[in-house]
Design a protein around this motif. Structure first.
Motif, PDB file in Angstrom:
ATOM      1  N   ARG A  58       0.831  -1.217   0.000  1.00  0.00           N
ATOM      2  CA  ARG A  58       0.000   0.000   0.000  1.00  0.00           C
ATOM      3  C   ARG A  58       0.861   1.260   0.000  1.00  0.00           C
ATOM      4  O   ARG A  58       0.545   2.231  -0.676  1.00  0.00           O
ATOM      5  CB  ARG A  58      -0.947  -0.001   1.195  1.00  0.00           C
ATOM      6  CG  ARG A  58      -2.125  -0.931   1.026  1.00  0.00           C
ATOM      7  CD  ARG A  58      -3.207  -0.685   2.063  1.00  0.00           C
ATOM      8  NE  ARG A  58      -2.730  -0.836   3.429  1.00  0.00           N
ATOM      9  CZ  ARG A  58      -2.736  -1.974   4.114  1.00  0.00           C
ATOM     10  NH1 ARG A  58      -3.206  -3.072   3.554  1.00  0.00           N
ATOM     11  NH2 ARG A  58      -2.289  -2.027   5.350  1.00  0.00           N
ATOM     12  N   ALA A  59       1.957   1.244   0.754  1.00  0.00           N
ATOM     13  CA  ALA A  59       2.859   2.400   0.766  1.00  0.00           C
ATOM     14  C   ALA A  59       3.512   2.592  -0.599  1.00  0.00           C
ATOM     15  O   ALA A  59       3.656   3.735  -1.062  1.00  0.00           O
ATOM     16  CB  ALA A  59       3.926   2.226   1.842  1.00  0.00           C
ATOM     17  N   ALA A  60       3.889   1.506  -1.252  1.00  0.00           N
ATOM     18  CA  ALA A  60       4.485   1.604  -2.587  1.00  0.00           C
ATOM     19  C   ALA A  60       3.471   2.145  -3.583  1.00  0.00           C
ATOM     20  O   ALA A  60       3.831   2.902  -4.490  1.00  0.00           O
ATOM     21  CB  ALA A  60       5.005   0.249  -3.043  1.00  0.00           C
ATOM     22  N   ALA A  61       2.210   1.782  -3.429  1.00  0.00           N
ATOM     23  CA  ALA A  61       1.173   2.294  -4.328  1.00  0.00           C
ATOM     24  C   ALA A  61       1.042   3.809  -4.211  1.00  0.00           C
ATOM     25  O   ALA A  61       0.702   4.483  -5.188  1.00  0.00           O
ATOM     26  CB  ALA A  61      -0.162   1.625  -4.030  1.00  0.00           C
ATOM     27  N   LEU A  62       1.329   4.350  -3.033  1.00  0.00           N
ATOM     28  CA  LEU A  62       1.277   5.796  -2.856  1.00  0.00           C
ATOM     29  C   LEU A  62       2.510   6.492  -3.427  1.00  0.00           C
ATOM     30  O   LEU A  62       2.448   7.671  -3.786  1.00  0.00           O
ATOM     31  CB  LEU A  62       1.154   6.139  -1.368  1.00  0.00           C
ATOM     32  CG  LEU A  62      -0.123   5.696  -0.675  1.00  0.00           C
ATOM     33  CD1 LEU A  62      -0.028   5.956   0.816  1.00  0.00           C
ATOM     34  CD2 LEU A  62      -1.329   6.400  -1.270  1.00  0.00           C
ATOM     35  N   LEU A  63       3.635   5.781  -3.507  1.00  0.00           N
ATOM     36  CA  LEU A  63       4.893   6.389  -3.938  1.00  0.00           C
ATOM     37  C   LEU A  63       5.120   6.346  -5.444  1.00  0.00           C
ATOM     38  O   LEU A  63       5.897   7.148  -5.958  1.00  0.00           O
ATOM     39  CB  LEU A  63       6.070   5.688  -3.251  1.00  0.00           C
ATOM     40  CG  LEU A  63       6.187   5.890  -1.749  1.00  0.00           C
ATOM     41  CD1 LEU A  63       7.284   5.001  -1.187  1.00  0.00           C
ATOM     42  CD2 LEU A  63       6.477   7.340  -1.437  1.00  0.00           C
ATOM     43  N   VAL A  64       4.489   5.422  -6.127  1.00  0.00           N
ATOM     44  CA  VAL A  64       4.749   5.263  -7.558  1.00  0.00           C
ATOM     45  C   VAL A  64       3.572   5.802  -8.363  1.00  0.00           C
ATOM     46  O   VAL A  64       2.460   5.920  -7.858  1.00  0.00           O
ATOM     47  CB  VAL A  64       5.020   3.785  -7.924  1.00  0.00           C
ATOM     48  CG1 VAL A  64       6.241   3.268  -7.196  1.00  0.00           C
ATOM     49  CG2 VAL A  64       3.830   2.915  -7.654  1.00  0.00           C
ATOM     50  N   PRO A  70      -0.564  -3.291 -10.731  1.00  0.00           N
ATOM     51  CA  PRO A  70      -0.571  -3.807  -9.355  1.00  0.00           C
ATOM     52  C   PRO A  70       0.325  -5.028  -9.140  1.00  0.00           C
ATOM     53  O   PRO A  70       0.848  -5.209  -8.042  1.00  0.00           O
ATOM     54  CB  PRO A  70      -2.037  -4.172  -9.117  1.00  0.00           C
ATOM     55  CG  PRO A  70      -2.806  -3.359 -10.084  1.00  0.00           C
ATOM     56  CD  PRO A  70      -1.914  -3.169 -11.275  1.00  0.00           C
ATOM     57  N   GLN A  71       0.535  -5.852 -10.150  1.00  0.00           N
ATOM     58  CA  GLN A  71       1.378  -7.030  -9.944  1.00  0.00           C
ATOM     59  C   GLN A  71       2.847  -6.651  -9.753  1.00  0.00           C
ATOM     60  O   GLN A  71       3.623  -7.456  -9.243  1.00  0.00           O
ATOM     61  CB  GLN A  71       1.234  -8.048 -11.083  1.00  0.00           C
ATOM     62  CG  GLN A  71       1.781  -7.593 -12.400  1.00  0.00           C
ATOM     63  CD  GLN A  71       0.718  -7.050 -13.317  1.00  0.00           C
ATOM     64  OE1 GLN A  71      -0.348  -6.635 -12.884  1.00  0.00           O
ATOM     65  NE2 GLN A  71       1.004  -7.045 -14.605  1.00  0.00           N
ATOM     66  N   TRP A  72       3.250  -5.444 -10.124  1.00  0.00           N
ATOM     67  CA  TRP A  72       4.624  -4.996  -9.936  1.00  0.00           C
ATOM     68  C   TRP A  72       4.848  -4.311  -8.582  1.00  0.00           C
ATOM     69  O   TRP A  72       5.993  -4.070  -8.194  1.00  0.00           O
ATOM     70  CB  TRP A  72       5.029  -4.039 -11.051  1.00  0.00           C
ATOM     71  CG  TRP A  72       5.091  -4.721 -12.372  1.00  0.00           C
ATOM     72  CD1 TRP A  72       4.152  -4.685 -13.348  1.00  0.00           C
ATOM     73  CD2 TRP A  72       6.121  -5.571 -12.844  1.00  0.00           C
ATOM     74  NE1 TRP A  72       4.543  -5.464 -14.404  1.00  0.00           N
ATOM     75  CE2 TRP A  72       5.752  -6.018 -14.126  1.00  0.00           C
ATOM     76  CE3 TRP A  72       7.334  -6.003 -12.312  1.00  0.00           C
ATOM     77  CZ2 TRP A  72       6.547  -6.873 -14.865  1.00  0.00           C
ATOM     78  CZ3 TRP A  72       8.129  -6.845 -13.067  1.00  0.00           C
ATOM     79  CH2 TRP A  72       7.727  -7.273 -14.324  1.00  0.00           C
ATOM     80  N   ALA A  77       7.872  -2.287  -3.852  1.00  0.00           N
ATOM     81  CA  ALA A  77       7.926  -2.158  -2.394  1.00  0.00           C
ATOM     82  C   ALA A  77       9.191  -2.806  -1.843  1.00  0.00           C
ATOM     83  O   ALA A  77       9.811  -2.262  -0.913  1.00  0.00           O
ATOM     84  CB  ALA A  77       6.686  -2.780  -1.765  1.00  0.00           C
ATOM     85  N   ALA A  78       9.605  -3.935  -2.401  1.00  0.00           N
ATOM     86  CA  ALA A  78      10.843  -4.589  -1.952  1.00  0.00           C
ATOM     87  C   ALA A  78      12.038  -3.672  -2.200  1.00  0.00           C
ATOM     88  O   ALA A  78      12.922  -3.547  -1.343  1.00  0.00           O
ATOM     89  CB  ALA A  78      11.031  -5.925  -2.665  1.00  0.00           C
ATOM     90  N   PHE A  79      12.058  -3.016  -3.347  1.00  0.00           N
ATOM     91  CA  PHE A  79      13.140  -2.066  -3.629  1.00  0.00           C
ATOM     92  C   PHE A  79      13.186  -0.968  -2.575  1.00  0.00           C
ATOM     93  O   PHE A  79      14.255  -0.640  -2.054  1.00  0.00           O
ATOM     94  CB  PHE A  79      12.955  -1.461  -5.025  1.00  0.00           C
ATOM     95  CG  PHE A  79      13.844  -0.276  -5.268  1.00  0.00           C
ATOM     96  CD1 PHE A  79      15.181  -0.462  -5.566  1.00  0.00           C
ATOM     97  CD2 PHE A  79      13.358   1.015  -5.165  1.00  0.00           C
ATOM     98  CE1 PHE A  79      16.010   0.628  -5.776  1.00  0.00           C
ATOM     99  CE2 PHE A  79      14.179   2.100  -5.367  1.00  0.00           C
ATOM    100  CZ  PHE A  79      15.511   1.912  -5.677  1.00  0.00           C
ATOM    101  N   TRP A  80      12.030  -0.397  -2.241  1.00  0.00           N
ATOM    102  CA  TRP A  80      11.994   0.681  -1.253  1.00  0.00           C
ATOM    103  C   TRP A  80      12.371   0.181   0.135  1.00  0.00           C
ATOM    104  O   TRP A  80      13.058   0.876   0.889  1.00  0.00           O
ATOM    105  CB  TRP A  80      10.629   1.354  -1.226  1.00  0.00           C
ATOM    106  CG  TRP A  80      10.435   2.262  -2.399  1.00  0.00           C
ATOM    107  CD1 TRP A  80       9.584   2.088  -3.447  1.00  0.00           C
ATOM    108  CD2 TRP A  80      11.129   3.487  -2.668  1.00  0.00           C
ATOM    109  NE1 TRP A  80       9.721   3.114  -4.349  1.00  0.00           N
ATOM    110  CE2 TRP A  80      10.650   3.993  -3.881  1.00  0.00           C
ATOM    111  CE3 TRP A  80      12.120   4.188  -1.992  1.00  0.00           C
ATOM    112  CZ2 TRP A  80      11.129   5.176  -4.434  1.00  0.00           C
ATOM    113  CZ3 TRP A  80      12.588   5.369  -2.549  1.00  0.00           C
ATOM    114  CH2 TRP A  80      12.093   5.849  -3.746  1.00  0.00           C
ATOM    115  N   VAL A  81      11.938  -1.010   0.502  1.00  0.00           N
ATOM    116  CA  VAL A  81      12.285  -1.551   1.819  1.00  0.00           C
ATOM    117  C   VAL A  81      13.789  -1.791   1.909  1.00  0.00           C
ATOM    118  O   VAL A  81      14.424  -1.454   2.917  1.00  0.00           O
ATOM    119  CB  VAL A  81      11.491  -2.844   2.107  1.00  0.00           C
ATOM    120  CG1 VAL A  81      12.062  -3.594   3.294  1.00  0.00           C
ATOM    121  CG2 VAL A  81      10.033  -2.518   2.355  1.00  0.00           C
TER     122      VAL A  81
END
Length: 106
Positions: A58-64, A70-72, A77-81
């Motif tokens: 959900r956080a990645a959906a807000l950043l990109v 959605p499948q990406w 999110a793994a990249f950001w974490v």
């Protein structure tokens, strides 16, 4: 021998970096598993992967941008974490709060 204990003396460092590593690798696993498992599957591993990583997706959906499929999102999110984990590790090392393998001079 006035150095702190390697594990217990740096517990905040270890807890945060290991927690972020678990979430990051689980996101990567979720990305790979989504090609084999239905999104609403009742498999317990899939449910735990989603439970552990939904907040990061959900956080990645807000950043990109919205055009990212959605499948990406688990991979993004793994990249950001992993980026946050690296930044946290560098900051802790710069502050002298991370363990070092070599003994300090002094």
């Amino acid at each position: 021998m006035d150095q702190p204990h390697f594990i217990l003396g740096h517990l905040p460092f270890w807890l945060v970096t290991y927690s972020l590593a678990v979430v990051g690798w689980t996101l990567f696993g979720r990305f790979l598993m989504q090609f084999f498992v239905a999104p609403d599957s009742r498999l317990y591993i899939w449910r735990w992967f989603r439970l552990l990583t939904d907040w990061a997706v959900r956080a990645a959906a807000l950043l990109v941008p919205r055009y990212v499929q959605p499948q990406w999102l688990p991979l993004v999110a793994a990249f950001w974490v992993f980026t946050v984990r690296m930044g946290f590790g560098i900051a802790m090392f710069a502050a002298g709060l991370a363990p070092s393998v070599a003994p300090t001079a002094g």
